[in-house]
Design a protein around this motif. Structure first.
Motif, mmCIF file in Angstrom:
data_model
loop_
_atom_site.group_PDB
_atom_site.id
_atom_site.type_symbol
_atom_site.label_atom_id
_atom_site.label_comp_id
_atom_site.label_asym_id
_atom_site.label_seq_id
_atom_site.Cartn_x
_atom_site.Cartn_y
_atom_site.Cartn_z
ATOM 1 N N UNK A 215 -63.524 -21.355 59.332
ATOM 2 C CA UNK A 215 -62.150 -21.794 59.157
ATOM 3 C C UNK A 215 -61.988 -23.087 58.388
ATOM 4 N N UNK A 216 -63.093 -23.797 58.130
ATOM 5 C CA UNK A 216 -63.010 -25.047 57.387
ATOM 6 C C UNK A 216 -62.606 -24.799 55.934
ATOM 7 N N UNK A 217 -61.894 -25.736 55.354
ATOM 8 C CA UNK A 217 -61.636 -25.776 53.916
ATOM 9 C C UNK A 217 -61.994 -27.172 53.430
ATOM 10 N N UNK A 218 -62.201 -27.307 52.131
ATOM 11 C CA UNK A 218 -62.507 -28.631 51.595
ATOM 12 C C UNK A 218 -61.329 -29.580 51.796
ATOM 13 N N UNK A 219 -60.112 -29.060 51.728
ATOM 14 C CA UNK A 219 -58.935 -29.895 51.967
ATOM 15 C C UNK A 219 -58.971 -30.464 53.393
ATOM 16 N N UNK A 220 -59.245 -29.594 54.379
ATOM 17 C CA UNK A 220 -59.309 -30.048 55.772
ATOM 18 C C UNK A 220 -60.412 -31.078 55.967
ATOM 19 N N UNK A 221 -61.564 -30.830 55.361
ATOM 20 C CA UNK A 221 -62.677 -31.771 55.504
ATOM 21 C C UNK A 221 -62.339 -33.113 54.868
ATOM 22 N N UNK A 222 -61.651 -33.072 53.730
ATOM 23 C CA UNK A 222 -61.243 -34.321 53.085
ATOM 24 C C UNK A 222 -60.232 -35.079 53.947
ATOM 25 N N UNK A 226 -62.105 -38.239 54.612
ATOM 26 C CA UNK A 226 -61.702 -39.139 53.524
ATOM 27 C C UNK A 226 -60.252 -39.581 53.662
ATOM 28 N N UNK A 227 -59.612 -39.132 54.731
ATOM 29 C CA UNK A 227 -58.238 -39.518 55.073
ATOM 30 C C UNK A 227 -57.158 -38.843 54.220
ATOM 31 N N UNK A 228 -57.522 -38.305 53.061
ATOM 32 C CA UNK A 228 -56.543 -37.704 52.162
ATOM 33 C C UNK A 228 -57.040 -36.327 51.731
ATOM 34 N N UNK A 229 -56.303 -35.267 52.093
ATOM 35 C CA UNK A 229 -56.725 -33.924 51.754
ATOM 36 C C UNK A 229 -56.882 -33.700 50.268
ATOM 37 N N UNK A 230 -56.035 -34.386 49.463
ATOM 38 C CA UNK A 230 -56.084 -34.203 48.020
ATOM 39 C C UNK A 230 -57.397 -34.688 47.415
ATOM 40 N N UNK A 231 -58.194 -35.410 48.192
ATOM 41 C CA UNK A 231 -59.492 -35.879 47.705
ATOM 42 C C UNK A 231 -60.602 -34.846 47.902
ATOM 43 N N UNK A 232 -60.224 -33.607 48.160
ATOM 44 C CA UNK A 232 -61.219 -32.547 48.386
ATOM 45 C C UNK A 232 -62.148 -32.376 47.186
ATOM 46 N N UNK A 233 -61.659 -32.701 45.987
ATOM 47 C CA UNK A 233 -62.502 -32.553 44.795
ATOM 48 C C UNK A 233 -63.716 -33.476 44.844
ATOM 49 N N UNK A 254 -68.551 -16.855 42.100
ATOM 50 C CA UNK A 254 -68.446 -18.304 42.204
ATOM 51 C C UNK A 254 -67.679 -18.640 43.476
ATOM 52 N N UNK A 255 -67.552 -19.932 43.753
ATOM 53 C CA UNK A 255 -66.788 -20.365 44.919
ATOM 54 C C UNK A 255 -65.304 -20.524 44.610
ATOM 55 N N UNK A 256 -64.914 -20.241 43.356
ATOM 56 C CA UNK A 256 -63.549 -20.491 42.893
ATOM 57 C C UNK A 256 -63.200 -21.973 43.094
ATOM 58 N N UNK A 257 -64.090 -22.834 42.579
ATOM 59 C CA UNK A 257 -63.945 -24.293 42.660
ATOM 60 C C UNK A 257 -63.717 -24.736 44.103
ATOM 61 N N UNK A 258 -64.628 -24.281 44.976
ATOM 62 C CA UNK A 258 -64.608 -24.742 46.355
ATOM 63 C C UNK A 258 -63.670 -23.995 47.283
ATOM 64 N N UNK A 259 -62.993 -22.955 46.774
ATOM 65 C CA UNK A 259 -62.111 -22.196 47.671
ATOM 66 C C UNK A 259 -62.919 -21.477 48.743
ATOM 67 N N UNK A 260 -64.085 -20.957 48.343
ATOM 68 C CA UNK A 260 -64.929 -20.233 49.291
ATOM 69 C C UNK A 260 -66.083 -21.129 49.722
ATOM 70 N N UNK A 261 -66.068 -21.550 50.972
ATOM 71 C CA UNK A 261 -67.203 -22.245 51.565
ATOM 72 C C UNK A 261 -67.572 -21.486 52.843
ATOM 73 N N UNK A 262 -68.817 -21.629 53.275
ATOM 74 C CA UNK A 262 -69.326 -20.738 54.313
ATOM 75 C C UNK A 262 -69.933 -21.519 55.482
ATOM 76 N N UNK A 263 -69.705 -21.028 56.704
ATOM 77 C CA UNK A 263 -70.258 -21.695 57.895
ATOM 78 C C UNK A 263 -71.766 -21.903 57.772
#
Length: 272
Positions: A215-222, A226-233, A254-263
């Protein structure tokens, strides 16, 4: 630091496929002393003469004895060096058994244990020996989903007769139908990088890291780190190679620029 590699059946790699990513992950935070110590055992024969399958009990016994001797020998492993143990295939049960009998002084210097493609997981589960509880937080197992030796997931062309031969350790031809490409060291590149990031994360000066959960996304992890979801890049850029390799290992182009990440994927969190 000294790397100690316990090879698999007729494994001539010297462990470079696993130690290379670890050297890269450690960077200049730790001094790595020379090449890895490669532990000898009867199933590992670079000369090509050995054909004792790696799951035979006598192979494991001799390998265990040799590993314990190497760890205690200051000419092989300097007495003041911390140690990373890396086992592939046959090397996994050898390490599991050796950890039960090494001295407390040596055991205290083992900082990480990376174990790949454990043949006992699927082929001889009743004979497995878990690592001692004292090492539980220092051990990481890695198994390719399609690696029949550790996952037990038989591919269609693998017959029951082949599986039986594997379980009974009767096979002797490394290129035979019982060995799938997913078991070979070169198929473990992505998992070697995952394990390297995990191992390196335990050292002072290491960047923060996080393991992806369902269920994680790079936005959520950021947002969380990192305090700001927009810093997912920033997280994507710091882990691009691993994210893309993992996506491809799951059958995506591909991951579609980080859209697909895996547990299970360890990600470096860049410092802010």
């Amino acid at each position: 630091m000294k790397f100690v590699y316990v090879p698999g059946f007729q494994d001539e790699t010297g462990g470079d496929w696993a130690t290379g990513p670890l050297r890269e992950a450690l960077g200049n935070r730790v001094t790595v002393l020379g090449d890895a110590v490669v532990v000898d055992h009867p199933a590992w024969n670079p000369g090509g003469g050995g054909n004792a399958p790696g799951v035979r009990p006598e192979v494991i016994k001799i390998g265990r004895e040799n590993l314990i001797a190497d760890l205690a020998n200051p000419n092989r492993v300097p007495a003041d060096a911390c140690i990373v143990l890396i086992g592939y295939s046959t090397g996994v049960p050898i390490i599991e058994r050796a950890l039960r009998d090494i001295s407390a002084e040596v055991g205290d210097r083992i900082v990480a244990v990376e174990l790949f493609a454990d043949p006992y997981l699927a082929l001889r589960p009743a004979d497995r020996q878990e690592v001692p509880a004292a090492y539980a937080n220092r051990v990481r197992y890695e198994c390719n989903v399609e690696d029949i030796f550790c996952s037990g997931n038989a591919i269609p062309q693998t017959s029951e007769k082949c599986l039986d031969e594997l379980r009974q350790a009767r096979f002797s031809n490394l290129g035979g139908p019982c060995l799938t490409p997913e078991h070979l060291p070169q198929a473990y590149g992505v998992r070697a990088r995952r394990a390297a990031l995990w191992a390196a994360g335990g050292f002072a000066g290491a960047s923060a890291s996080v393991t992806v959960e369902a269920g994680d996304t790079l936005w959520d992890l950021a947002e969380s780190h990192l305090d700001v979801g927009a810093n997912w890049t920033e997280i994507y850029d710091a882990n691009q190679s691993l994210i893309e390799e993992t996506a491809q290992a799951h059958g995506l182009p591909s991951s579609a620029v980080g859209h697909w990440i895996f547990p299970g994927t360890p990600l470096i969190i860049p410092s802010t």
